[in-house]
Design a protein around this motif. Structure first.
Motif, PDB file in Angstrom:
ATOM      1  N   LEU A  35       1.069  -1.638   0.459  1.00 25.32           N
ATOM      2  CA  LEU A  35       0.088  -0.724   0.389  1.00 25.32           C
ATOM      3  C   LEU A  35       0.917   1.629   0.263  1.00 25.32           C
ATOM      4  O   LEU A  35       1.862   1.604   0.548  1.00 25.32           O
ATOM      5  CB  LEU A  35      -0.780   0.109   1.219  1.00 25.32           C
ATOM      6  CG  LEU A  35      -2.148  -0.641   1.706  1.00 25.32           C
ATOM      7  CD1 LEU A  35      -2.455  -1.083   2.587  1.00 25.32           C
ATOM      8  CD2 LEU A  35      -2.933  -1.070   0.813  1.00 25.32           C
ATOM      9  N   SER A  36       0.455   2.395  -1.406  1.00 19.65           N
ATOM     10  CA  SER A  36       1.079   3.799  -1.087  1.00 19.65           C
ATOM     11  C   SER A  36       0.512   4.605  -0.013  1.00 19.65           C
ATOM     12  O   SER A  36      -0.871   4.945   0.542  1.00 19.65           O
ATOM     13  CB  SER A  36       1.119   4.556  -1.873  1.00 19.65           C
ATOM     14  OG  SER A  36       0.053   4.577  -2.546  1.00 19.65           O
ATOM     15  N   LEU A  80      -4.276  11.256  -2.234  1.00 16.72           N
ATOM     16  CA  LEU A  80      -5.033   9.797  -2.093  1.00 16.72           C
ATOM     17  C   LEU A  80      -7.077   9.864  -2.846  1.00 16.72           C
ATOM     18  O   LEU A  80      -6.935   9.418  -3.083  1.00 16.72           O
ATOM     19  CB  LEU A  80      -5.360  10.128  -0.370  1.00 16.72           C
ATOM     20  CG  LEU A  80      -6.152   9.729   0.284  1.00 16.72           C
ATOM     21  CD1 LEU A  80      -5.462   7.823  -0.021  1.00 16.72           C
ATOM     22  CD2 LEU A  80      -5.891   9.639   1.893  1.00 16.72           C
ATOM     23  N   GLY A  83      -6.251   8.878  -6.145  1.00 18.65           N
ATOM     24  CA  GLY A  83      -5.855   7.633  -6.759  1.00 18.65           C
ATOM     25  C   GLY A  83      -4.672   7.326  -6.632  1.00 18.65           C
ATOM     26  O   GLY A  83      -3.532   5.906  -7.323  1.00 18.65           O
ATOM     27  N   ASN A  86      -3.170   5.374  -1.610  1.00 16.89           N
ATOM     28  CA  ASN A  86      -3.867   4.130  -1.121  1.00 16.89           C
ATOM     29  C   ASN A  86      -4.121   5.004   0.275  1.00 16.89           C
ATOM     30  O   ASN A  86      -5.250   5.081   1.403  1.00 16.89           O
ATOM     31  CB  ASN A  86      -3.353   2.522  -0.114  1.00 16.89           C
ATOM     32  CG  ASN A  86      -3.308   2.491  -2.018  1.00 16.89           C
ATOM     33  OD1 ASN A  86      -1.521   1.866  -2.336  1.00 16.89           O
ATOM     34  ND2 ASN A  86      -4.313   2.440  -2.391  1.00 16.89           N
ATOM     35  N   VAL A 268      -8.610   6.690   4.058  1.00 16.39           N
ATOM     36  CA  VAL A 268      -7.257   6.192   3.341  1.00 16.39           C
ATOM     37  C   VAL A 268      -8.490   6.368   1.977  1.00 16.39           C
ATOM     38  O   VAL A 268      -9.220   7.311   2.428  1.00 16.39           O
ATOM     39  CB  VAL A 268      -7.923   4.899   3.588  1.00 16.39           C
ATOM     40  CG1 VAL A 268      -7.016   3.937   4.825  1.00 16.39           C
ATOM     41  CG2 VAL A 268      -9.394   4.492   4.168  1.00 16.39           C
ATOM     42  N   ASN A 269      -8.424   5.872   0.547  1.00 19.52           N
ATOM     43  CA  ASN A 269      -8.802   6.036  -0.402  1.00 19.52           C
ATOM     44  C   ASN A 269     -10.421   4.787  -0.410  1.00 19.52           C
ATOM     45  O   ASN A 269      -9.927   4.141  -0.024  1.00 19.52           O
ATOM     46  CB  ASN A 269      -8.306   5.327  -1.411  1.00 19.52           C
ATOM     47  CG  ASN A 269      -8.926   5.776  -3.253  1.00 19.52           C
ATOM     48  OD1 ASN A 269     -10.251   5.087  -2.950  1.00 19.52           O
ATOM     49  ND2 ASN A 269      -8.262   7.106  -3.242  1.00 19.52           N
ATOM     50  N   LEU A 272     -10.622   1.420  -1.531  1.00 23.12           N
ATOM     51  CA  LEU A 272      -9.908  -0.239  -1.004  1.00 23.12           C
ATOM     52  C   LEU A 272     -10.959  -0.575  -0.648  1.00 23.12           C
ATOM     53  O   LEU A 272     -11.775  -0.374  -0.260  1.00 23.12           O
ATOM     54  CB  LEU A 272      -8.733   0.351   0.173  1.00 23.12           C
ATOM     55  CG  LEU A 272      -7.512   1.017  -0.529  1.00 23.12           C
ATOM     56  CD1 LEU A 272      -6.801   1.601   1.111  1.00 23.12           C
ATOM     57  CD2 LEU A 272      -6.692  -0.039  -1.308  1.00 23.12           C
ATOM     58  N   GLN A 276     -10.164  -6.109   2.332  1.00 23.79           N
ATOM     59  CA  GLN A 276      -8.492  -5.508   2.832  1.00 23.79           C
ATOM     60  C   GLN A 276      -8.378  -4.652   3.993  1.00 23.79           C
ATOM     61  O   GLN A 276      -7.020  -4.467   4.664  1.00 23.79           O
ATOM     62  CB  GLN A 276      -8.269  -5.292   1.470  1.00 23.79           C
ATOM     63  CG  GLN A 276      -6.146  -4.705   1.546  1.00 23.79           C
ATOM     64  CD  GLN A 276      -5.661  -3.816   0.437  1.00 23.79           C
ATOM     65  OE1 GLN A 276      -6.564  -3.192  -0.629  1.00 23.79           O
ATOM     66  NE2 GLN A 276      -4.715  -4.134  -0.008  1.00 23.79           N
TER      67      GLN A 276
END
Length: 327
Positions: A35-36, A80, A83, A86, A268-269, A272, A276
């Motif tokens: 994950l970035s 974020l 895109g 993450n 967070v995006n 996702l 996860q």
């Protein structure tokens, strides 16, 4: 002869076991989820905290790739939302500024962002030169003020506070620059004031000695003096909560100062997958005490805080909601 054959078979068996273990280890590495995570430039608190989180998650099959060139919260959320990342650290006020951006294509990015966890309270410090004549926020009008790097959390807080005090930023001398540089210019009288949004007791201000800081003082901020309701920007919630910077928090600061603070989160995006994010929450939240022992930055990161009335109604990602329901 029989002994030789036996030794040969044992050696063959040992080799097979080693090969099997290697394959399992290899598959484990392949199975790691990358994950970035967009942070800020080192040696910032955001960068330090991101590396701490990366270390904790290594054992749970998550590999964080830290993107470290962002100037701060607002840019983190843009990356974020579009895109490019993450996960990200950012202040809550930065999300509201993004949501209220004049450019609708930028404002729309906020729809792609949800919350993973609360992590810290970041306090607005307004440092003024003691000979500037500035005694209240209204006195900042017409002054030369450092507001941090453009798109940083400090910059966001400054813009919002000017707006909440009904001071038109277009007509003001607000100068984007590194916070350390702006505080030094306040100290020497080149600037009248500087904003800095950070945790109470941050190293940058603590490292200014009493002798070096004789020309510095902290400006009080009182929510009762806001001329525009915070709810205009926040859909009913608040941007800033009251905070107190205790006396002698910094060597040059002898009296307690009332101010305001914004909460910082891991965002967070939204795209996702819930499963996860659920696994990520399950791997991360139980490590909260370990993270807090390393760094006070993680003061709000816990299952208890996430489930507390303070954060009721927060827009958690569905994966996080599923995890918190089980606690």
């Amino acid at each position: 002869m029989r002994k030789s054959k036996l030794f040969f078979l044992l050696a063959l068996l040992t080799a097979s076991i080693v090969t099997f273990i290697s394959l399992v280890a290899g598959n484990s590495t392949i199975a790691q989820q990358t994950l970035s995570f967009v942070s800020t430039k080192p040696p910032s608190l955001y960068y330090q905290a991101a590396t701490e989180l990366k270390d904790v998650l290594k054992k749970s099959g998550f590999n964080l790739t830290i993107k470290e060139q962002s100037p701060g919260s607002f840019q983190n959320l843009i990356e974020l939302g579009n895109g490019s990342a993450n996960m990200a650290f950012a202040q809550q006020d930065a999300l509201y500024l993004l949501r209220n951006a004049g450019d609708k294509s930028i404002a729309k990015l906020a729809d792609n962002i949800q919350i993973f966890a609360p992590v810290n309270t970041e306090t607005i410090h307004v440092i003024v030169n003691s000979s500037s004549g500035i005694k209240s926020f209204a006195d900042l009008k017409g002054k030369n003020v450092g507001v941090g790097p453009e798109n940083s959390g400090t910059y966001v807080s400054a813009i919002f506070l000017y707006q909440l005090h009904d001071i038109d930023v277009v007509n003001e001398s607000l100068l984007p620059m590194e916070v350390k540089e702006s505080i030094e210019k306040v100290r020497t009288g080149e600037l009248d004031a500087a904003f800095y949004t950070a945790g109470i007791g941050n190293p940058l201000l603590k490292n200014i000695s009493a002798q070096e800081g004789t020309t510095l003082k902290l400006l009080p901020i009182n929510r009762q003096q806001f001329k525009i309701p915070q709810q205009i920007y926040t859909r009913g919630s608040v941007l800033y909560n009251p905070a107190i910077i205790p006396a002698n928090t910094y060597p040059w600061q002898k009296e307690a100062v009332n101010t305001v603070a914004s909460t910082s989160f891991i965002f967070v995006n939204k795209s996702l997958p819930s499963e996860q994010v659920y696994k990520l929450a399950k791997a991360t939240y139980p490590q909260a005490s370990q993270l807090r022992s390393k760094n006070p930055f993680w003061s709000l990161f816990s299952i208890a805080e996430a489930n507390s009335p303070r954060f009721k109604g927060i827009d958690y990602h569905q994966g996080v909601r599923n995890f918190l329901k089980e606690q």
